[in-house]
Write a protein that holds these residues in place. Structure first.
Motif, PDB file in Angstrom:
ATOM      1  N   UNK A   1      70.804  27.387  -7.264  1.00  9.57           N
ATOM      2  CA  UNK A   1      71.081  26.426  -6.184  1.00  9.57           C
ATOM      3  C   UNK A   1      69.859  25.554  -5.909  1.00  9.57           C
ATOM      4  N   UNK A   2      68.672  26.137  -5.943  1.00 13.28           N
ATOM      5  CA  UNK A   2      67.451  25.350  -5.734  1.00 13.28           C
ATOM      6  C   UNK A   2      67.298  24.278  -6.803  1.00 13.28           C
ATOM      7  N   UNK A   3      67.616  24.629  -8.039  1.00 13.35           N
ATOM      8  CA  UNK A   3      67.510  23.655  -9.126  1.00 13.35           C
ATOM      9  C   UNK A   3      68.507  22.519  -8.946  1.00 13.35           C
ATOM     10  N   UNK A   4      69.719  22.864  -8.564  1.00 12.02           N
ATOM     11  CA  UNK A   4      70.733  21.826  -8.340  1.00 12.02           C
ATOM     12  C   UNK A   4      70.334  20.910  -7.186  1.00 12.02           C
ATOM     13  N   UNK A   5      69.768  21.493  -6.135  1.00  9.38           N
ATOM     14  CA  UNK A   5      69.296  20.697  -5.008  1.00  9.38           C
ATOM     15  C   UNK A   5      68.161  19.772  -5.436  1.00  9.38           C
ATOM     16  N   UNK A   6      67.230  20.299  -6.233  1.00  5.86           N
ATOM     17  CA  UNK A   6      66.116  19.485  -6.699  1.00  5.86           C
ATOM     18  C   UNK A   6      66.574  18.311  -7.533  1.00  5.86           C
ATOM     19  N   UNK A   7      67.543  18.549  -8.429  1.00  9.64           N
ATOM     20  CA  UNK A   7      68.064  17.461  -9.253  1.00  9.64           C
ATOM     21  C   UNK A   7      68.744  16.408  -8.391  1.00  9.64           C
TER      22      UNK A   7
ATOM     23  N   UNK B   1      55.619  14.007 -16.224  1.00  9.33           N
ATOM     24  CA  UNK B   1      55.131  12.817 -15.524  1.00  9.33           C
ATOM     25  C   UNK B   1      55.846  12.524 -14.222  1.00  9.33           C
ATOM     26  N   UNK B   2      57.018  13.123 -14.008  1.00  6.56           N
ATOM     27  CA  UNK B   2      57.767  12.916 -12.774  1.00  6.56           C
ATOM     28  C   UNK B   2      57.365  13.872 -11.660  1.00  6.56           C
ATOM     29  N   UNK B   3      56.500  14.821 -11.961  1.00 13.14           N
ATOM     30  CA  UNK B   3      56.208  15.851 -10.970  1.00 13.14           C
ATOM     31  C   UNK B   3      55.436  15.311  -9.769  1.00 13.14           C
ATOM     32  N   UNK B   4      54.642  14.275  -9.979  1.00 13.16           N
ATOM     33  CA  UNK B   4      53.952  13.684  -8.832  1.00 13.16           C
ATOM     34  C   UNK B   4      54.930  13.154  -7.809  1.00 13.16           C
TER      35      UNK B   4
ATOM     36  N   UNK C   1      56.745  16.004  -6.009  1.00 16.69           N
ATOM     37  CA  UNK C   1      55.962  16.633  -4.943  1.00 16.69           C
ATOM     38  C   UNK C   1      56.093  15.869  -3.634  1.00 16.69           C
ATOM     39  N   UNK C   2      56.286  14.561  -3.701  1.00 15.08           N
ATOM     40  CA  UNK C   2      56.453  13.744  -2.496  1.00 15.08           C
ATOM     41  C   UNK C   2      57.868  13.847  -1.926  1.00 15.08           C
ATOM     42  N   UNK C   3      58.863  14.006  -2.807  1.00 14.01           N
ATOM     43  CA  UNK C   3      60.269  13.971  -2.387  1.00 14.01           C
ATOM     44  C   UNK C   3      60.773  15.323  -1.911  1.00 14.01           C
ATOM     45  N   UNK C   4      60.349  16.394  -2.558  1.00 15.42           N
ATOM     46  CA  UNK C   4      60.943  17.715  -2.337  1.00 15.42           C
ATOM     47  C   UNK C   4      60.120  18.559  -1.379  1.00 15.42           C
ATOM     48  N   UNK C   5      60.830  19.441  -0.657  1.00 16.84           N
ATOM     49  CA  UNK C   5      60.076  20.408   0.149  1.00 16.84           C
ATOM     50  C   UNK C   5      59.409  21.398  -0.815  1.00 16.84           C
ATOM     51  N   UNK C   6      58.417  22.131  -0.290  1.00 20.78           N
ATOM     52  CA  UNK C   6      57.481  22.847  -1.154  1.00 20.78           C
ATOM     53  C   UNK C   6      58.149  23.861  -2.076  1.00 20.78           C
TER      54      UNK C   6
ATOM     55  N   UNK D   1      58.421  23.748  -6.305  1.00 19.93           N
ATOM     56  CA  UNK D   1      57.921  24.754  -7.239  1.00 19.93           C
ATOM     57  C   UNK D   1      59.008  25.210  -8.217  1.00 19.93           C
ATOM     58  N   UNK D   2      60.234  25.334  -7.736  1.00 19.76           N
ATOM     59  CA  UNK D   2      61.334  25.688  -8.640  1.00 19.76           C
ATOM     60  C   UNK D   2      61.512  24.597  -9.714  1.00 19.76           C
ATOM     61  N   UNK D   3      61.463  23.358  -9.272  1.00 20.54           N
ATOM     62  CA  UNK D   3      61.609  22.231 -10.200  1.00 20.54           C
ATOM     63  C   UNK D   3      60.444  22.194 -11.183  1.00 20.54           C
ATOM     64  N   UNK D   4      59.241  22.412 -10.683  1.00 24.32           N
ATOM     65  CA  UNK D   4      58.066  22.359 -11.565  1.00 24.32           C
ATOM     66  C   UNK D   4      58.169  23.407 -12.671  1.00 24.32           C
ATOM     67  N   UNK D   5      58.660  24.588 -12.327  1.00 20.49           N
ATOM     68  CA  UNK D   5      58.824  25.593 -13.383  1.00 20.49           C
ATOM     69  C   UNK D   5      59.752  25.088 -14.484  1.00 20.49           C
TER      70      UNK D   5
END
Length: 383
Positions: free
Chosen positions: A230-236, A250-253, A256-261, A265-269
């Motif tokens: 669910x966290x991954x789907x929310x991040x997308x 390259x999109x991780x910067x 970090x601005x758009x997503x809550x913490x 981290x789930x997305x970064x993984x």
């Protein structure tokens, strides 16, 4: 249990000879964890531990399923015309789910008697569930002459697990079990379903891959796995992409601005893990498997810290293996228990085994199961 013994057990259980035996392996994932349901990349291989199904066609629409592990239990019985989504519980949901999924996909199945035997450790993160699904799937497609491709059968197994069992897994496990080949890993694009074999000749390189079964059982149908999905789907959704596969490092910067913490981290993984899979394929295409080591270490750190799916036993296994000379190590599978893997030179294996066992004893953990695996063949007829 060997083929002759399984056939004899089937005859004793059901009063008739089986029409044949079909087998499907478990899998180890070299790298690419929780990327499959994010339309990403994975790199598993089939192992020699497998599930075998003895099967015989019946004249009616009844399916009877039994296991060598419960010889005194009555077979689970179901009417194919009455199977409903989520209507079967317990281990029989996997084989019956395959039959339900085939019928949902337009392939009429015969009634069957099925006897299951397996040496894939349950709950160890080696996909005993997919091995069972795929063994049944290849048996049924042979007996019913459905003409289904391996790629289609992988989808059948996933449909069974998602909707009959209720586990929100991706397609990696079934693909590895069906497509595996000795000396190779399966590089799978989980969006397109395209797969290609990548050389992984550990023996020629003087290497072994150790599986360290922590004996901490896990279940994909319970909350932790589903919460990560669910966290991954929310991040997308919040990043405005169809799936996390569509993001790059390259999109991780911006992420970090758009997503809550926590979501970040789930997305970064997932984003960095996809990159590690592609790097691993490049390594195996042009170098020795020994060069995979740093990628395995980075993968474990990401799952431990960003995805938070490790546990003390898994961390202990990885740390002890690395301290004793492993080239790389990480947890493998869905997490919250199961197994770690350690890539090692053959000469270092005894020391690594001893170090892990001592570390578990010192921490007062249950003694781990430790064994070597090599890439093996995919599902097929076994007798």
């Amino acid at each position: 249990m060997n083929s002759a013994a399984l056939a004899a057990a089937f005859a004793e259980r059901f009063g008739t000879e089986p029409d044949g035996l079909w087998s499907a392996p478990g899998r180890v994932n070299v790298i690419g964890e929780h990327t499959d349901y994010n339309a990403g990349f994975v790199l598993p291989f089939a192992i020699k531990h497998s599930t075998t199904v003895a099967a015989a066609v019946r004249r009616d629409r009844t399916v009877r399923v039994s296991s060598t592990f419960a010889p005194d239990d009555e077979p689970v019985e179901a009417d194919l015309d009455l199977l409903t989504e989520g209507g079967v519980h317990g281990w029989a949901a996997y084989p019956l789910g395959v039959l339900w999924a085939m019928e949902q996909s337009g392939h009429r199945c015969p009634g069957l008697d099925l006897l299951v035997d397996s040496n894939v450790p349950v709950g160890a993160g080696l996909s005993s569930s997919a091995a069972l699904e795929c063994a049944v799937a290849v048996a049924v497609t042979d007996l019913a002459q459905t003409g289904m491709s391996r790629r289609e059968l992988a989808g059948i197994g996933q449909l069974a697990e998602n909707r009959m069992v209720g586990a929100p897994t991706g397609i990696m496990d079934q693909s590895a079990s069906l497509l595996g080949k000795p000396g190779h890993a399966v590089f799978l694009d989980c969006r397109s379903g395209e797969a290609r074999l990548v050389p992984l000749d550990l023996e020629a390189a003087g290497l072994e891959l150790l599986v360290i079964d922590t004996r901490v059982s896990h279940s994909h149908s319970t909350g932790g796995y589903a919460a990560r999905r669910r966290s991954c789907e929310l991040g997308a959704e919040q990043m405005g992409v169809p799936a996390l596969r569509d993001l790059t490092v390259g999109d991780l910067g911006r992420a970090a601005d758009v997503l809550e913490e926590e979501t970040f981290r789930r997305v970064r993984h997932v984003v960095t893990e996809n990159a590690r899979v592609e790097a691993a394929v490049e390594v195996l295409t042009g170098s020795s498997p020994a060069a995979l080591g740093p990628l395995l270490v980075a993968s474990h750190a990401s799952m431990r810290d960003d995805f938070e799916i490790s546990c003390p036993e898994l961390d202990t296994a990885v740390e002890a293996a690395l301290a004793a000379g492993a080239l790389g190590a990480r947890m493998t599978g869905g997490g919250f228990g199961g197994s770690a893997i350690a890539l090692a030179r053959v000469s270092d294996v005894p020391a690594i085994r001893s170090a892990v066992e001592q570390a578990f004893a010192s921490a007062d953990f249950r003694a781990p199961g430790i064994f070597s695996v090599l890439p093996g063949a995919g599902a097929g007829r076994a007798g």
